[in-house]
Structures are given as structure tokens and as C-alpha cells.
Scaffold this motif. Sequence first.
Motif, PDB file in Angstrom:
ATOM      1  N   LEU A   1      -1.873  68.469  72.215  1.00  0.00           N
ATOM      2  CA  LEU A   1      -2.586  67.557  73.125  1.00  0.00           C
ATOM      3  C   LEU A   1      -3.581  68.325  74.008  1.00  0.00           C
ATOM      4  CD1 LEU A   1      -2.852  64.666  74.178  1.00  0.00           C
ATOM      5  CD2 LEU A   1      -1.028  65.172  75.815  1.00  0.00           C
ATOM      6  N   ALA A   2      -3.174  69.507  74.443  1.00  0.00           N
ATOM      7  CA  ALA A   2      -4.082  70.305  75.289  1.00  0.00           C
ATOM      8  C   ALA A   2      -5.290  70.795  74.509  1.00  0.00           C
ATOM      9  CB  ALA A   2      -3.312  71.497  75.861  1.00  0.00           C
ATOM     10  N   ASN A   3      -5.062  71.147  73.263  1.00  0.00           N
ATOM     11  CA  ASN A   3      -6.191  71.600  72.444  1.00  0.00           C
ATOM     12  C   ASN A   3      -7.161  70.466  72.156  1.00  0.00           C
ATOM     13  OD1 ASN A   3      -5.270  74.250  72.308  1.00  0.00           O
ATOM     14  ND2 ASN A   3      -3.925  73.798  70.541  1.00  0.00           N
ATOM     15  N   ARG A   4      -6.651  69.291  72.015  1.00  0.00           N
ATOM     16  CA  ARG A   4      -7.521  68.153  71.729  1.00  0.00           C
ATOM     17  C   ARG A   4      -8.305  67.724  72.971  1.00  0.00           C
ATOM     18  NH1 ARG A   4      -3.983  63.977  67.954  1.00  0.00           N
ATOM     19  NH2 ARG A   4      -3.781  65.344  66.106  1.00  0.00           N
ATOM     20  N   PHE A   5      -7.685  67.824  74.125  1.00  0.00           N
ATOM     21  CA  PHE A   5      -8.343  67.377  75.356  1.00  0.00           C
ATOM     22  C   PHE A   5      -8.448  68.558  76.320  1.00  0.00           C
ATOM     23  CE2 PHE A   5      -6.024  63.818  73.509  1.00  0.00           C
ATOM     24  CZ  PHE A   5      -7.037  62.887  73.345  1.00  0.00           C
ATOM     25  N   PRO A   6      -9.529  69.322  76.209  1.00  0.00           N
ATOM     26  CA  PRO A   6      -9.697  70.485  77.096  1.00  0.00           C
ATOM     27  C   PRO A   6      -9.754  70.083  78.563  1.00  0.00           C
ATOM     28  CG  PRO A   6     -11.209  70.605  75.237  1.00  0.00           C
ATOM     29  CD  PRO A   6     -10.623  69.235  75.208  1.00  0.00           C
ATOM     30  N   ALA A   7     -10.330  68.922  78.848  1.00  0.00           N
ATOM     31  CA  ALA A   7     -10.445  68.495  80.246  1.00  0.00           C
ATOM     32  C   ALA A   7      -9.060  68.296  80.842  1.00  0.00           C
ATOM     33  CB  ALA A   7     -11.257  67.202  80.321  1.00  0.00           C
TER      34      ALA A   7
ATOM     35  N   ASN B   1      -6.463  69.821  79.912  1.00  0.00           N
ATOM     36  CA  ASN B   1      -5.901  71.163  80.062  1.00  0.00           C
ATOM     37  C   ASN B   1      -6.418  71.809  81.341  1.00  0.00           C
ATOM     38  OD1 ASN B   1      -4.523  73.507  79.523  1.00  0.00           O
ATOM     39  ND2 ASN B   1      -6.024  74.296  78.074  1.00  0.00           N
ATOM     40  N   ASN B   2      -7.719  71.662  81.578  1.00  0.00           N
ATOM     41  CA  ASN B   2      -8.291  72.228  82.811  1.00  0.00           C
ATOM     42  C   ASN B   2      -7.680  71.557  84.040  1.00  0.00           C
ATOM     43  OD1 ASN B   2      -9.946  73.975  81.378  1.00  0.00           O
ATOM     44  ND2 ASN B   2     -11.624  72.462  81.209  1.00  0.00           N
ATOM     45  N   LEU B   3      -7.518  70.238  83.983  1.00  0.00           N
ATOM     46  CA  LEU B   3      -6.935  69.511  85.103  1.00  0.00           C
ATOM     47  C   LEU B   3      -5.523  69.997  85.380  1.00  0.00           C
ATOM     48  CD1 LEU B   3      -7.129  67.250  87.194  1.00  0.00           C
ATOM     49  CD2 LEU B   3      -6.365  65.646  85.393  1.00  0.00           C
ATOM     50  N   ILE B   4      -4.772  70.199  84.318  1.00  0.00           N
ATOM     51  CA  ILE B   4      -3.395  70.673  84.482  1.00  0.00           C
ATOM     52  C   ILE B   4      -3.387  72.061  85.100  1.00  0.00           C
ATOM     53  CG2 ILE B   4      -1.330  71.375  83.224  1.00  0.00           C
ATOM     54  CD1 ILE B   4      -1.926  69.127  81.223  1.00  0.00           C
ATOM     55  N   GLN B   5      -4.353  72.907  84.672  1.00  0.00           N
ATOM     56  CA  GLN B   5      -4.404  74.249  85.232  1.00  0.00           C
ATOM     57  C   GLN B   5      -4.762  74.218  86.712  1.00  0.00           C
ATOM     58  OE1 GLN B   5      -7.106  76.536  82.816  1.00  0.00           O
ATOM     59  NE2 GLN B   5      -5.656  76.682  81.055  1.00  0.00           N
ATOM     60  N   ARG B   6      -5.719  73.330  87.065  1.00  0.00           N
ATOM     61  CA  ARG B   6      -6.088  73.209  88.490  1.00  0.00           C
ATOM     62  C   ARG B   6      -4.907  72.703  89.314  1.00  0.00           C
ATOM     63  NH1 ARG B   6     -12.098  70.373  88.050  1.00  0.00           N
ATOM     64  NH2 ARG B   6     -13.156  72.184  87.090  1.00  0.00           N
ATOM     65  N   ILE B   7      -4.218  71.745  88.761  1.00  0.00           N
ATOM     66  CA  ILE B   7      -3.057  71.228  89.482  1.00  0.00           C
ATOM     67  C   ILE B   7      -2.041  72.343  89.713  1.00  0.00           C
ATOM     68  CG2 ILE B   7      -1.088  69.656  89.327  1.00  0.00           C
ATOM     69  CD1 ILE B   7      -2.929  67.713  87.821  1.00  0.00           C
ATOM     70  N   ASN B   8      -1.807  73.165  88.688  1.00  0.00           N
ATOM     71  CA  ASN B   8      -0.859  74.263  88.817  1.00  0.00           C
ATOM     72  C   ASN B   8      -1.328  75.282  89.848  1.00  0.00           C
ATOM     73  OD1 ASN B   8       0.915  73.228  86.895  1.00  0.00           O
ATOM     74  ND2 ASN B   8      -0.147  74.225  85.177  1.00  0.00           N
TER      75      ASN B   8
END
Length: 248
Positions: free
Chosen positions: A206-212, A214-221
Motif C-alpha cells: 500500500l505504501a509503494n502504491r501511494f507515496p503520498a 507514505n510521506n504523510l505517515i512519515q510526517r506523522i511519525n
Amino acid sequence: MATGSSNYWEDLRKQARQLENELDVKLVSFSKLCTSYSHSNARETRRHSPDTTPLLNGSSQDRMFETMAVEIEQLLTKLTGVNDKMTEYSSTAGVTSINAALMHTLQRHRDILQDYTHEFHKTKANFLAIREREDLLGSVRKDIESYKTGSGVNNRRTELFLKEHEHLRNSDRLIEETISIAMATKENMTSQRGMLKTIQSKMNTLANRFPAVNNLIQRINLRKRRDSLILGAVIGICTILLLLYAFH
């Protein structure tokens, strides 16, 4: 000469009568000993208690039997010798024709000797038969007691073996149950591990399909880490201030 021969004959008769009287007394005592031996051993066979032990035990009666048997045999030998001398006297030339009563007396003494000899051997044989039977019964009783004692020990040993076997069976059952639980736990952990791998694989996909995303999750972390650091710093400063205030 006739007077001397008559005196010799009378001496032989006196010796024969004396030996016959002694034999009669001995044989009566000998018969009583055999009877008492039989009765005492019969009582001992029926009852095995110290209170019923006969006054004369088996060994004492055996010694008395041997002593009396020897004495009676000696008396019979002496009486046989006297009868032989009487027979020799009666065979002397002219004696038979002198008095027929002499031959009758000699025959009577022979019959008495034969009767006493027969009675002695019969009583002795009965005594030996009774003693042999009692020895056999005693041996059988000892074998039975030994068997009972051995059976009791074997029964106790068998009972202990059975108890030990039951303990081993219980231990084996507990071990098998523990192994079964461990195998079930292993299977559950393997199944959960597979599920976690599947979830992780799906999240990566899912993260590979939706980079945005993934970025959002990284920012949240990152924000969570920053908030955690700030919160930790504030808590640390407050703690230091409280400590300084407390020890001031």
C-alpha cells in the motif's frame, strides 16, 4: 548227675522267666511311648500354640525310643540265648524220654520269645512309621509357611511395582499433555507470525502504491517523535526544578 542236670534246667527256666518279666514291662512301656508320641504329635498338628506343647518333645521321645529299643533288643538276645541253651539241654540223650513236660515248657518259652519279638518289631515299625509321617507333615507345614511368607513378600513387591508403574504412567501422561500444549502454542505463534507478515506485506504494498500516504505517515511519525521529545524535555525540566526547590 540227674540232680545236677535238673538244677541246670531250673536255672535256665529262672533266667528265662526273669528275662520274660523284664521284657513284658519294657514292651508295655515301649507301647505306651509309641501311643503317647502319636497323640502328642496329633495335638501338635491340630494346634500350633506354645500352650499345647507336649511335656516330652519329639527329640526327647526319639532318644527314649532309641534307648528302650536297644534295651529290648539286648533282652531278646539274652532270652534267645537262654532258649538255645534249653534246646541244647533238651536234645541231650535220654532227656526227652525222661519227662515230656520239659518239652512242653521249652515250647512255651519259645512261643513267648516269638510273641515278644513279634510285638517288639510291630511296635517299633509303628513308631518309625508315625515318626516318618510326622516328619513329612512337618516338612510340608514348613514348605507351606515358607510359601505363605514368600507369597506375602511377593505380594508387597508386586504392589510396590504396580504403584511405581502407575506413577510412571501418570508422569508420561503429564509429559504428553505438556508436549501437546507446547505444539499447539507453536502452531498458534507460527500462524500469528504468518498473519503479521501478511499485514506487513500488504502495508508495504500500500505504501509503494501511494507515496503520498507514505510521506504523510512519515510526517506523522516525525511529529510524534518531536512531541515526545518536547514532552520529555518539559517533564525533565519540571522534575529538576522540583528537586531544586525541595533541596533548597
